[in-house]
Design a protein around this motif. Sequence first.
Motif, PDB file in Angstrom:
ATOM      1  N   GLN A 112      -0.202 -15.767   3.465  1.00  0.00           N
ATOM      2  CA  GLN A 112      -0.788 -16.728   4.378  1.00  0.00           C
ATOM      3  C   GLN A 112      -2.089 -17.130   3.480  1.00  0.00           C
ATOM      4  OE1 GLN A 112      -1.511 -16.294   8.235  1.00  0.00           O
ATOM      5  NE2 GLN A 112      -1.588 -18.357   8.645  1.00  0.00           N
ATOM      6  N   THR A 113      -2.992 -16.205   2.903  1.00  0.00           N
ATOM      7  CA  THR A 113      -4.022 -16.397   2.200  1.00  0.00           C
ATOM      8  C   THR A 113      -3.878 -16.130   0.943  1.00  0.00           C
ATOM      9  OG1 THR A 113      -4.751 -14.338   2.449  1.00  0.00           O
ATOM     10  CG2 THR A 113      -5.461 -15.984   4.271  1.00  0.00           C
TER      11      THR A 113
ATOM     12  N   ARG B 275       0.810  -1.241  -0.048  1.00  0.00           N
ATOM     13  CA  ARG B 275      -0.012  -0.065   0.196  1.00  0.00           C
ATOM     14  C   ARG B 275       0.799   1.256  -0.047  1.00  0.00           C
ATOM     15  NH1 ARG B 275      -5.295  -0.879   3.762  1.00  0.00           N
ATOM     16  NH2 ARG B 275      -3.749  -1.045   5.376  1.00  0.00           N
TER      17      ARG B 275
ATOM     18  N   HIS C 164      -1.338 -11.552  -5.658  1.00  0.00           N
ATOM     19  CA  HIS C 164      -1.513 -11.481  -3.884  1.00  0.00           C
ATOM     20  C   HIS C 164      -0.390 -12.762  -3.043  1.00  0.00           C
ATOM     21  CE1 HIS C 164      -4.360 -12.730  -0.502  1.00  0.00           C
ATOM     22  NE2 HIS C 164      -3.167 -12.692   0.048  1.00  0.00           N
ATOM     23  N   VAL C 165       0.528 -12.319  -2.347  1.00  0.00           N
ATOM     24  CA  VAL C 165       1.314 -13.371  -1.675  1.00  0.00           C
ATOM     25  C   VAL C 165       0.949 -13.402  -0.336  1.00  0.00           C
ATOM     26  CG1 VAL C 165       3.096 -13.377  -3.591  1.00  0.00           C
ATOM     27  CG2 VAL C 165       3.414 -11.785  -1.785  1.00  0.00           C
TER      28      VAL C 165
ATOM     29  N   LYS D  38       0.974   3.731  -2.925  1.00  0.00           N
ATOM     30  CA  LYS D  38      -0.129   4.692  -3.096  1.00  0.00           C
ATOM     31  C   LYS D  38      -1.125   4.455  -4.063  1.00  0.00           C
ATOM     32  CE  LYS D  38       2.239   7.718  -0.156  1.00  0.00           C
ATOM     33  NZ  LYS D  38       2.950   6.776   0.603  1.00  0.00           N
TER      34      LYS D  38
ATOM     35  N   SER E 113       0.878  -7.093  -1.751  1.00  0.00           N
ATOM     36  CA  SER E 113       0.121  -7.344  -0.614  1.00  0.00           C
ATOM     37  C   SER E 113      -1.239  -7.718  -0.673  1.00  0.00           C
ATOM     38  CB  SER E 113       0.498  -6.461   0.366  1.00  0.00           C
ATOM     39  OG  SER E 113      -0.047  -4.960   0.166  1.00  0.00           O
ATOM     40  N   LYS E 114      -1.881  -8.126   0.217  1.00  0.00           N
ATOM     41  CA  LYS E 114      -3.304  -8.397   0.176  1.00  0.00           C
ATOM     42  C   LYS E 114      -4.161  -7.009  -0.192  1.00  0.00           C
ATOM     43  CE  LYS E 114      -7.069 -10.808   2.587  1.00  0.00           C
ATOM     44  NZ  LYS E 114      -7.524  -9.701   3.471  1.00  0.00           N
TER      45      LYS E 114
ATOM     46  N   ASN F 134      11.205   0.802   3.172  1.00  0.00           N
ATOM     47  CA  ASN F 134       9.966   1.213   3.949  1.00  0.00           C
ATOM     48  C   ASN F 134      10.268   2.589   4.631  1.00  0.00           C
ATOM     49  OD1 ASN F 134       7.666   1.539   5.663  1.00  0.00           O
ATOM     50  ND2 ASN F 134       7.150  -0.496   5.346  1.00  0.00           N
TER      51      ASN F 134
ATOM     52  N   GLN G  90       0.496 -12.106   8.640  1.00  0.00           N
ATOM     53  CA  GLN G  90      -0.071 -12.828   7.413  1.00  0.00           C
ATOM     54  C   GLN G  90       0.731 -12.703   6.492  1.00  0.00           C
ATOM     55  OE1 GLN G  90      -2.004 -10.471   9.017  1.00  0.00           O
ATOM     56  NE2 GLN G  90      -3.865 -11.289   9.988  1.00  0.00           N
ATOM     57  N   HIS G  91       1.392 -11.596   5.849  1.00  0.00           N
ATOM     58  CA  HIS G  91       2.314 -11.493   4.884  1.00  0.00           C
ATOM     59  C   HIS G  91       3.350 -12.148   5.006  1.00  0.00           C
ATOM     60  CE1 HIS G  91       3.365  -9.448   1.118  1.00  0.00           C
ATOM     61  NE2 HIS G  91       4.734  -9.239   1.681  1.00  0.00           N
TER      62      HIS G  91
ATOM     63  N   SER H 294       4.373  -3.121   5.219  1.00  0.00           N
ATOM     64  CA  SER H 294       4.355  -3.155   6.369  1.00  0.00           C
ATOM     65  C   SER H 294       5.065  -4.538   7.184  1.00  0.00           C
ATOM     66  CB  SER H 294       3.089  -2.461   7.320  1.00  0.00           C
ATOM     67  OG  SER H 294       2.091  -3.416   6.916  1.00  0.00           O
TER      68      SER H 294
ATOM     69  N   ASP I 253      12.312   6.180   1.140  1.00  0.00           N
ATOM     70  CA  ASP I 253      10.885   6.554   0.206  1.00  0.00           C
ATOM     71  C   ASP I 253      10.909   5.841  -1.271  1.00  0.00           C
ATOM     72  OD1 ASP I 253       9.013   7.037  -1.300  1.00  0.00           O
ATOM     73  OD2 ASP I 253       9.180   9.294  -0.742  1.00  0.00           O
ATOM     74  N   ALA I 254      10.146   4.943  -1.508  1.00  0.00           N
ATOM     75  CA  ALA I 254      10.227   4.120  -2.538  1.00  0.00           C
ATOM     76  C   ALA I 254      10.334   4.909  -3.739  1.00  0.00           C
ATOM     77  CB  ALA I 254       8.888   3.216  -2.489  1.00  0.00           C
TER      78      ALA I 254
END
Lengths: 248, 314
Positions: free
Chosen positions: B245-246, B203, B242-243, B206, B228-229, B280, B265-266, B261, B298-299
Amino acid sequence: MKILVCISCVPDTTSKINFKENDTVFDDQGVQFVINPNDEFGLTRAIWFKEKVGASVDVLHVGQASAEPTLRKALAIGADKAIRIDTHAVDAFVVADQISNYLQANPYDLIIAGRESIDYNGSMVPGLVAAKSDIAFVNTCVQLEIDGSIATATREMDGGMELLNVELPLIIGSQKGLVEETDLRIPNMRGIMQARQKPLEVVPAVESQSKSAIQNFEKPTPKAAVKLIPADDIDQLIDLLQNEAKVL
Amino acid sequence: MSILLFVESQQRKLKKGSTELSSYGFALAKQQNTTFTIVTINCEDADKLANYGASKLINLKLSTKHFEAHAYATALAEIATKENAKIILISSSADAKYMGGILAGKLQAGYVTNIVGLPVSNDPLTVKRSVFSNKAFANTILPSAINIIGLSNNVHEEISQNSSTAVEHQDVQTTAKCTQASLEQSEGKATIADADVVVSGGRGLKGPENWGLIEDLADILGAATACSKPVSDMGWRPHSEHVGQTGKPVATNLYIAVGISGAIQHIAGVNASKIKVVINTDPEAPFFKAADYGIVGDAFEVLPKLTEKLKART
Ligand SMILES: Cc1cc2nc3c(=O)[nH]c(=O)nc-3n(C[C@H](O)[C@H](O)[C@H](O)COP(=O)(O)OP(=O)(O)OC[C@H]3O[C@@H](n4cnc5c(N)ncnc54)[C@H](O)[C@@H]3O)c2cc1C
Ligand SMILES: Nc1ncnc2c1ncn2[C@@H]1O[C@H](COP(=O)(O)O)[C@@H](O)[C@H]1O
């Protein structure tokens, strides 16, 4: 159309994973159990079929009474009936034997299981059931339409998608994509009240044999602290990746 | 007793990872004091595995021309029985995991997935597998006479041998249960499942319009892209990226996480990667605890510089 959703109850994703009895048993103290996320996507799609095209939705769990609150939640979300096959689900083989046996006396058009349980990450049960019951199986299913006795299912593969036509009965391995995250339902008061009146059948288990046994658990070795590199020294990062980590 | 190793192909060519799997097969056979047979299906370049020490190299020409789990499982069950295989080794690809359960059911064999090394004991056969999304391992005893084991990605070295096993071709009639209506495959592009490097965005980027930064870095590294999810939930990127746990598991050599972050779960889903680099702005981001290398930055400034420097290097 009769739909059966197979539900495994797993520790909530934020749970701390600890073991007891000399690292031979998962320590469930303070752990909250939830419907396996992959199964919840499948259940939500099943309820969509029920509401949009007409279907009955049963949920099934192989395991002990401690899972009943999770089954009630599935009823509150909209399933019609819950079935618990009363046994200790020691491994995927026991679970699959029980499900296949149940299917013999209680046929369904569509059986929905998850791609994997997020606790033991087995990815085994639906394939085993498919082989034992000799029904077609589509795994990692991200789209499913049914027209009469024909299902059209999209399977996610490594680096692609495949569209498959298959005759019912069918078992799928569901995952996110089958429905969106925003389609998931939080049970409301009415659903919770109704769920109390819905049937939850406890069925005795048939004899079945496990084919695996966990000897003990191990935790990964803790890793060294991160090496921080100043944001204006990208050369150092590249150098470390190339010469220390040897991944470039 | 012998060992049967199923090596996958895609569009008739061996898949990436086939040499690692073959090397593991050799080491396993040595440990079990037996020989091993490599089986490919509808593969044109199986001869590339001639020097991995297999005693036989069999290519099955199936009447079902493309991957179909039921047809493949039927053919493999037959050859496993014919070869008197006691251990059947498969990979952790989406296809292998699809087919594995069906194969185990047909053979009434034991089966475990996600094993991370050679068996820890031979009698009874005991293997170490990853469980709880890489948060633990379970040493698992397999008491059956026949067992299928699924090897995780990136856990074994590649070592060729001084052998020159000839390829035998066998025709097999099979019937499919599913009919392929269409196939969409990104050709020549690295996938999250088999890429050596994965560049992943969260996220912190942006919005989807900024994904060029991730793609440029991925291009220069020959990497697959992931996310990320929430990024896939918001539709910035497809679900297939999407990578976690789920989502898809990642077990790559190098995982670069940008603007992620590091929620539990990530990390669970990507922790099996060998080296993790985190970029990050927040020095307190939990991902730094799981990272090998980190840049607090900053990315939007770091990524273009990193891509440019890597470009200059090639
Ligand atoms: C049941 C369940 C399952 C889940 N499964 C998964 C899963 O499989 N995979 C997954 O990823 N998540 C999963 N989640 C979600 C997870 O809890 C987090 O919400 C999610 O991982 C956060 O995504 P993110 O890191 O992209 O976003 P955020 O947590 O919002 O993090 C954004 C990060 O970007 C940083 N940042 C901001 N601006 C910049 C900049 N300019 N440059 C660099 N960095 C910047 C911020 O400091 C922050 O650390 C799951 C959650 C639940 C409840
Ligand atoms: N004890 C269980 N009872 C009912 N269904 C189960 C059980 N365990 C696993 N399943 C189903 O099988 C799927 C795959 O599980 P697994 O093979 O354990 O990864 C799950 O997502 C469930 O749909």
